[in-house]
Design a protein around this motif. Sequence first.
Motif, PDB file in Angstrom:
ATOM      1  N   GLN A 140       0.834  -1.206   0.000  1.00  0.00           N
ATOM      2  CA  GLN A 140       0.000   0.000   0.000  1.00  0.00           C
ATOM      3  C   GLN A 140       0.868   1.255   0.000  1.00  0.00           C
ATOM      4  O   GLN A 140       0.546   2.242  -0.665  1.00  0.00           O
ATOM      5  N   LEU A 141       1.975   1.226   0.724  1.00  0.00           N
ATOM      6  CA  LEU A 141       2.905   2.354   0.740  1.00  0.00           C
ATOM      7  C   LEU A 141       3.510   2.572  -0.649  1.00  0.00           C
ATOM      8  O   LEU A 141       3.595   3.706  -1.131  1.00  0.00           O
ATOM      9  N   ILE A 142       3.909   1.482  -1.299  1.00  0.00           N
ATOM     10  CA  ILE A 142       4.463   1.589  -2.656  1.00  0.00           C
ATOM     11  C   ILE A 142       3.416   2.120  -3.622  1.00  0.00           C
ATOM     12  O   ILE A 142       3.698   2.999  -4.441  1.00  0.00           O
ATOM     13  N   GLN A 143       2.180   1.620  -3.528  1.00  0.00           N
ATOM     14  CA  GLN A 143       1.101   2.094  -4.398  1.00  0.00           C
ATOM     15  C   GLN A 143       0.828   3.577  -4.169  1.00  0.00           C
ATOM     16  O   GLN A 143       0.616   4.333  -5.114  1.00  0.00           O
ATOM     17  N   LYS A 144       0.840   4.010  -2.919  1.00  0.00           N
ATOM     18  CA  LYS A 144       0.618   5.431  -2.599  1.00  0.00           C
ATOM     19  C   LYS A 144       1.718   6.295  -3.217  1.00  0.00           C
ATOM     20  O   LYS A 144       1.443   7.341  -3.794  1.00  0.00           O
ATOM     21  N   GLN A 145       2.969   5.831  -3.116  1.00  0.00           N
ATOM     22  CA  GLN A 145       4.093   6.561  -3.712  1.00  0.00           C
ATOM     23  C   GLN A 145       3.930   6.630  -5.225  1.00  0.00           C
ATOM     24  O   GLN A 145       4.119   7.670  -5.840  1.00  0.00           O
ATOM     25  N   TYR A 146       3.555   5.506  -5.840  1.00  0.00           N
ATOM     26  CA  TYR A 146       3.342   5.459  -7.289  1.00  0.00           C
ATOM     27  C   TYR A 146       2.235   6.434  -7.703  1.00  0.00           C
ATOM     28  O   TYR A 146       2.376   7.157  -8.681  1.00  0.00           O
TER      29      TYR A 146
END
Length: 112
Positions: free
Chosen positions: A29-35
């Motif tokens: 979820q953190l990676i998706q938010k950054q993306y």
Amino acid sequence: MKYIRLILIYLFCVGFVSQSGAEETDLLQLIQKQYQSILSFSGRFIQTSHRVDTETGPKKAGGLVDYKRPGKMRWLYEKPEEQLLVTNGIHPIKCSSGNLRFTVNSFDGSAR
């Protein structure tokens, strides 16, 4: 692009594989938010194509890429021959070097 590399390095250094399922979900979820926060990027690219059914070596191509949300991309291949691929999020458009004709496709693959 720099942030994506840092995130990937972080994943391998901290032992992403050994984390519990809940921690993996949080990290994804953190990676998706950054993306999702990346509105645009540009850079150089190198593409290497390998074909098993040929005796020639890998084919290499390279050039510049620009991306802007939502769905706008521009790929300028400089090698082995100049070629431009552009999309406005609706239609991909292709133009080869020395060719004044543009090919407009829809994403379902039909040409216009």
